[in-house]
Design a protein around this motif. Structure first.
Motif, PDB file in Angstrom:
ATOM      1  N   TYR A  87      -9.393 -26.919  25.858  1.00  0.00           N
ATOM      2  CA  TYR A  87     -10.199 -26.159  25.267  1.00  0.00           C
ATOM      3  C   TYR A  87     -11.547 -26.968  24.045  1.00  0.00           C
ATOM      4  CZ  TYR A  87      -8.891 -21.189  24.735  1.00  0.00           C
ATOM      5  OH  TYR A  87      -8.625 -20.347  25.409  1.00  0.00           O
ATOM      6  N   GLN A  88     -12.788 -26.337  24.872  1.00  0.00           N
ATOM      7  CA  GLN A  88     -14.275 -27.899  23.631  1.00  0.00           C
ATOM      8  C   GLN A  88     -13.934 -26.898  22.113  1.00  0.00           C
ATOM      9  OE1 GLN A  88     -17.743 -27.214  25.520  1.00  0.00           O
ATOM     10  NE2 GLN A  88     -18.120 -29.373  24.317  1.00  0.00           N
ATOM     11  N   GLY A  89     -13.990 -28.514  21.426  1.00  0.00           N
ATOM     12  CA  GLY A  89     -13.554 -27.654  20.000  1.00  0.00           C
ATOM     13  C   GLY A  89     -15.310 -28.521  19.335  1.00  0.00           C
ATOM     14  N   ILE A  90     -16.098 -27.828  19.041  1.00  0.00           N
ATOM     15  CA  ILE A  90     -17.000 -28.345  18.172  1.00  0.00           C
ATOM     16  C   ILE A  90     -17.850 -27.231  17.337  1.00  0.00           C
ATOM     17  CG2 ILE A  90     -18.293 -28.425  21.036  1.00  0.00           C
ATOM     18  CD1 ILE A  90     -20.474 -25.769  18.356  1.00  0.00           C
ATOM     19  N   VAL A  91     -18.388 -28.067  16.297  1.00  0.00           N
ATOM     20  CA  VAL A  91     -18.271 -27.960  14.686  1.00  0.00           C
ATOM     21  C   VAL A  91     -20.013 -27.200  14.791  1.00  0.00           C
ATOM     22  CG1 VAL A  91     -18.731 -28.174  12.438  1.00  0.00           C
ATOM     23  CG2 VAL A  91     -17.333 -29.337  13.791  1.00  0.00           C
ATOM     24  N   ARG A  92     -20.141 -25.781  14.471  1.00  0.00           N
ATOM     25  CA  ARG A  92     -21.793 -25.408  14.192  1.00  0.00           C
ATOM     26  C   ARG A  92     -22.219 -25.439  13.215  1.00  0.00           C
ATOM     27  NH1 ARG A  92     -18.112 -20.715  13.730  1.00  0.00           N
ATOM     28  NH2 ARG A  92     -17.979 -19.842  12.036  1.00  0.00           N
ATOM     29  N   ARG A 275     -23.940 -33.561  14.033  1.00  0.00           N
ATOM     30  CA  ARG A 275     -22.983 -33.214  13.924  1.00  0.00           C
ATOM     31  C   ARG A 275     -21.030 -33.735  14.139  1.00  0.00           C
ATOM     32  NH1 ARG A 275     -23.379 -29.021  10.036  1.00  0.00           N
ATOM     33  NH2 ARG A 275     -25.897 -28.428  10.208  1.00  0.00           N
ATOM     34  N   ASN A 276     -21.395 -33.631  15.755  1.00  0.00           N
ATOM     35  CA  ASN A 276     -20.249 -33.297  16.089  1.00  0.00           C
ATOM     36  C   ASN A 276     -19.491 -34.495  16.493  1.00  0.00           C
ATOM     37  OD1 ASN A 276     -18.979 -30.453  16.545  1.00  0.00           O
ATOM     38  ND2 ASN A 276     -21.185 -30.556  15.935  1.00  0.00           N
TER      39      ASN A 276
END
Length: 279
Positions: A87-92, A275-276
């Motif tokens: 899974y790709q994890g990103i911060v919105r 941010r990421n």
């Protein structure tokens, strides 16, 4: 509760379908791109360079984290776990906490002007009314209240018989508002919830934190297909979205990304990358 027309008074809507695009505004169509393009469209709407927008988007095997999630004491271990699970994890850049996206989850962004006179609650109500109208021929049981034990819990969780299938967040840019909802249409909801539950266990390790993170209970999450006993597909729900928008508006227009929108997107995309980059 207000109805749609008490909140949304616009008659013309711009319809944008990014669910099948490989590239958007010159970038790979990932969740990072989606949050940046929503910002660019919100700026355009706020400056009256675009009518209000309804945008559809889908991303495979992605965990979208909220800003508080990025402050988990063992966030890097949590991100490594997501990568291990492919899974790709990103911060919105919008509110809320971790949610799971894949090919069975449809996202809708309602992008409207009026941040100076529309309350946060008005905007949530508008999205609730839109979703209820989308499925009015199948059910009248869709309710909005917090489902304790769900991931990304909030006052405007959408559920049927106490089981959550959707969550709403929103972001305001200038006087533009982006109201974003994920709809769990098909697939294994409990698997998604179990993944986020495990992520929190790894990234928090039982430590006391200033922020209260959810204890995710997969049993309170479900897909619309399971809840309604109907084999809904994302493609069918996309048609329902467009049909409902036709009912709620006088005209739907298709407008490609404009030069100024591209410029604003490029800036917002770089902000999302920044941010990421430490996660």
């Amino acid at each position: 509760m207000k109805n749609w027309k008490e909140i949304i008074r616009h008659k013309i809507f711009r319809y944008v379908d990014h669910t099948t695009e490989n590239m958007v505004a010159g970038k790979p169509n990932t969740a990072l791109t989606s949050f940046a393009i929503d910002d660019a469209l919100a700026i355009s709407v706020s400056e009256e360079a675009s009518p209000p927008v309804l945008r559809l988007w889908i991303h495979p095997d992605t965990i979208v984290l909220g800003i508080p999630d990025s402050r988990l004491p063992y966030i890097n271990d949590g991100m490594a776990f997501l990568k291990e699970k492919h899974y790709q994890g990103i911060v919105r850049n919008s509110g809320g906490l971790a949610v799971a996206l894949d090919g069975g989850v449809l996202n809708i962004s309602l992008i409207i002007p009026g941040a100076d006179n529309l309350s946060i609650y008005d905007c949530y109500e508008a999205m609730v009314r839109f979703v209820q109208a989308m499925f009015a021929d199948i059910t009248e049981a869709i309710e909005a209240y917090e489902i304790v034990g769900s991931y990304c819990p909030g006052d405007y969780d959408l559920s049927i018989n106490g089981k959550k299938f959707a969550g709403i967040s929103q972001r305001r840019v200038k006087s533009g508002i982006s109201v974003q909802i994920y709809l769990d249409i098909e697939g294994n909801s409990k698997k998604r919830a179990s993944l986020i539950r495990k992520f929190y266990h790894i990234a928090k390790r039982g430590e006391d934190t200033a922020f209260t993170y959810p204890e995710v209970n997969p049993e309170v999450m479900a897909s619309l297909s399971d809840l309604l006993g109907v084999s809904l597909t994302v493609e069918e729900v996309k048609r329902r979205v467009k049909d409902t928008l036709k009912e709620f508006s006088d005209e739907i227009v298709i407008i490609p990304i404009q030069d100024k929108e591209q410029e604003n997107f490029d800036k917002r995309y770089q902000q999302m990358i920044k941010r990421n980059e430490n996660i």
